[in-house]
Motif scaffolding. Structure first.
Motif, PDB file in Angstrom:
ATOM      1  N   LEU A 126       0.822  -1.206   0.000  1.00 37.83           N
ATOM      2  CA  LEU A 126       0.000   0.000   0.000  1.00 37.83           C
ATOM      3  C   LEU A 126       0.862   1.265   0.000  1.00 37.83           C
ATOM      4  O   LEU A 126       0.515   2.255  -0.650  1.00 37.83           O
ATOM      5  CB  LEU A 126      -0.936  -0.011   1.211  1.00 37.83           C
ATOM      6  N   GLU A 234       1.030   9.640   2.671  1.00 33.89           N
ATOM      7  CA  GLU A 234      -0.346   9.990   2.307  1.00 33.89           C
ATOM      8  C   GLU A 234      -0.573  11.492   2.386  1.00 33.89           C
ATOM      9  O   GLU A 234      -1.385  12.048   1.634  1.00 33.89           O
ATOM     10  CB  GLU A 234      -1.337   9.249   3.209  1.00 33.89           C
ATOM     11  N   ARG A 257      -8.330   6.571   0.154  1.00 27.00           N
ATOM     12  CA  ARG A 257      -8.329   5.281   0.853  1.00 27.00           C
ATOM     13  C   ARG A 257      -9.310   5.279   2.006  1.00 27.00           C
ATOM     14  O   ARG A 257      -9.691   6.334   2.524  1.00 27.00           O
ATOM     15  CB  ARG A 257      -6.915   4.953   1.351  1.00 27.00           C
ATOM     16  N   ASP A 282      -8.058   0.691  -1.470  1.00 26.25           N
ATOM     17  CA  ASP A 282      -7.225   1.650  -2.191  1.00 26.25           C
ATOM     18  C   ASP A 282      -7.987   2.245  -3.378  1.00 26.25           C
ATOM     19  O   ASP A 282      -8.040   1.658  -4.458  1.00 26.25           O
ATOM     20  CB  ASP A 282      -5.945   0.978  -2.678  1.00 26.25           C
ATOM     21  N   TYR A 284      -7.137   5.040  -4.816  1.00 27.95           N
ATOM     22  CA  TYR A 284      -6.239   5.708  -5.753  1.00 27.95           C
ATOM     23  C   TYR A 284      -6.038   4.858  -7.003  1.00 27.95           C
ATOM     24  O   TYR A 284      -5.898   5.373  -8.107  1.00 27.95           O
ATOM     25  CB  TYR A 284      -4.878   5.976  -5.103  1.00 27.95           C
ATOM     26  N   GLY A 417      -7.804  -3.797  -2.452  1.00 32.23           N
ATOM     27  CA  GLY A 417      -7.461  -3.623  -1.046  1.00 32.23           C
ATOM     28  C   GLY A 417      -6.724  -4.820  -0.487  1.00 32.23           C
ATOM     29  O   GLY A 417      -6.505  -5.829  -1.178  1.00 32.23           O
TER      30      GLY A 417
END
Length: 448
Positions: A126, A234, A257, A282, A284, A417
């Motif tokens: 991640l 992040e 997220r 996720d 993104y 994910g």
């Protein structure tokens, strides 16, 4: 390339085996319907249509001979059947089958496709999947991640390299703090500065703790600092990095997220009563798929639903009661579907509606790979890339069919994910265990 290799091996072996008894590794002829796959069309995918190959539960009779041409055609259409064929063609022992096959890797080209050791930790995957490009923070991250391999040395011998890695991480952070600060998103600058202070204090504290030569403190502190590094990274994401295609823009979208908690009642395991798993979605890299799932979570769609498949390879759920094989949107009265959604390393936005194999991208790597135990993906019909709806699965283990960084799942199914805490409990789940609840812990504001 991978499918072609399995096809060639399967066709040659099935032709040779068509007049022999194959035992438990055989394929059973199913009347005029051809060969059938026991997993119907879900393999690791979804739906309820029969696939093309069926593994015989017992020995094949003389009449149960294989149809090499029919099976080969089936293999060309079905990823699940490729997996089944590859697995079944590997003899369990010297006497397990009469087929003359040497034990070896299922995919001969595997070593060519893998460059460097694969990342199998969900949290690390991640971190690397974030849409940022700050070399300084990545170097700090890398130094801390190297501790995992250094701790494989037994006793106190490992602590010397660990101390050096922590010192290097602290030095890199101090030297490049200005560069890290400069890349914080304007809207997250205050939050990012606070997290950077936590990282600075944590690195100093880690070095002091290591002076005690106590191995037990190494991994907990490493995990804590890497979580902080992830928070810093992040905070560097300014805004959602691309536009969603217009045809999907009206669907629920996760632009960022979200962290979820899934609680499962385990019925027949004396060692586990309740399994509480943390999942990070996720958005993104899979905004449409992740948005669809979190919208269903908010609708309580999965609450009270049973685990519907657990075979040592995947855990799967999401098929509601009734004839529909997905979520029926009350606004339309129809099953809501999402497209196949694959983000490729180096690309700025996902690929929709086509597998990487269909696009000829055989050596492309996915940003969210099937590397980690507990990788979460969207199930779909075998012959319809854009048929995902509510059925999801979690990968349980790395096998010869799913080696990290080179497997038949990457680029075929949407990963959106990972289970990031208590993922090992997935192995304890059985069909009939009940999902008590799934709730959003944070990130709901990213749902559009």
């Amino acid at each position: 390339m991978v499918v072609a290799t399995v096809l060639q091996s399967a066709q040659a072996s099935l032709a040779a085996a068509s007049t022999s008894r194959l035992g438990a590794a055989g394929f059973r002829k199913e009347g005029s319907l051809g060969a059938q796959c026991r997993h119907r069309s879900i393999g690791v995918v979804g739906g309820h249509r029969p696939c093309s190959i069926r593994a015989a539960a017992g020995t094949c009779s003389k009449d149960d001979q294989v149809l090499p041409n029919a099976v080969t055609k089936a293999l060309q259409k079905c990823a699940t059947c490729v997996a089944v064929a590859a697995a079944l063609l590997m003899p369990l022992s010297a006497t397990a089958a009469d087929v003359a096959f040497e034990r070896g890797p299922v995919i001969p080209e595997l070593s060519v496709l893998i460059s460097g050791p694969p990342i199998k930790d969900a949290n690390a995957l991640l971190r690397y999947a974030l849409p940022i490009n700050n070399k300084a923070i990545k170097e700090v991250q890398k130094s801390l991640e190297e501790i995992t391999d250094e701790m494989k040395v037994p006793g106190e011998k490992a602590l010397g390299p660990v101390e050096r890695s922590v010192r290097q991480a602290a030095r890199l952070f101090t030297q490049n703090k200005a560069q890290i600060l400069a890349d914080l998103a304007p809207a997250k600058k205050q939050e990012g500065e606070q997290v950077l202070n936590l990282l600075s204090d944590g690195l100093q504290d880690y070095q002091k703790q290591l002076e005690s030569k106590d191995r037990s403190i190494v991994f907990p502190k490493q995990k804590e600092l890497l979580r902080i590094v992830g928070d810093v990274e992040e905070a560097m994401v300014d805004k959602f990095p691309y536009e969603i295609p217009e045809e999907f823009a009206n669907k629920p979208l996760l632009k960022g997220r979200a962290t979820l908690e899934m609680k499962i009642n385990v019925k027949d395991n004396p060692n586990v009563k309740d399994a509480i798993l943390q999942i990070v979605l996720d958005g993104y890299n899979a905004p449409v798929t992740a948005g669809n799932f979190i919208d269903l979570v908010e609708r309580k769609f999965y609450d009270g639903m049973e685990i519907q498949r657990s075979d040592g390879f995947v855990v799967q759920t999401g098929d509601p009661e009734g004839p529909a094989e997905g979520f029926v949107d009350p606004a339309t009265g129809k099953v809501r579907t999402v497209p196949l959604e694959i983000m490729v390393d180096g690309e700025k936005e996902p690929i929709y509606g086509a597998t990487l194999e269909e696009l000829g991208k055989y050596k492309a790597t996915t940003t969210l790979p099937f590397n980690a135990f507990g990788t979460m993906a969207m199930a779909r019909e075998e012959f319809d890339n854009d048929s995902g709806s509510s059925q999801v699965f979690w990968l349980l283990k790395e096998s010869e069919l799913t080696p990290s960084s080179a497997n038949i799942l990457d680029g075929r199914y949407t990963v959106f994910g990972y289970v990031t805490e208590n993922e090992e409990l997935l192995a304890d789940l059985k069909v009939g265990d009940v999902i008590e609840s799934i709730r959003v812990v944070n990130g709901l504001d990213n749902l559009i």
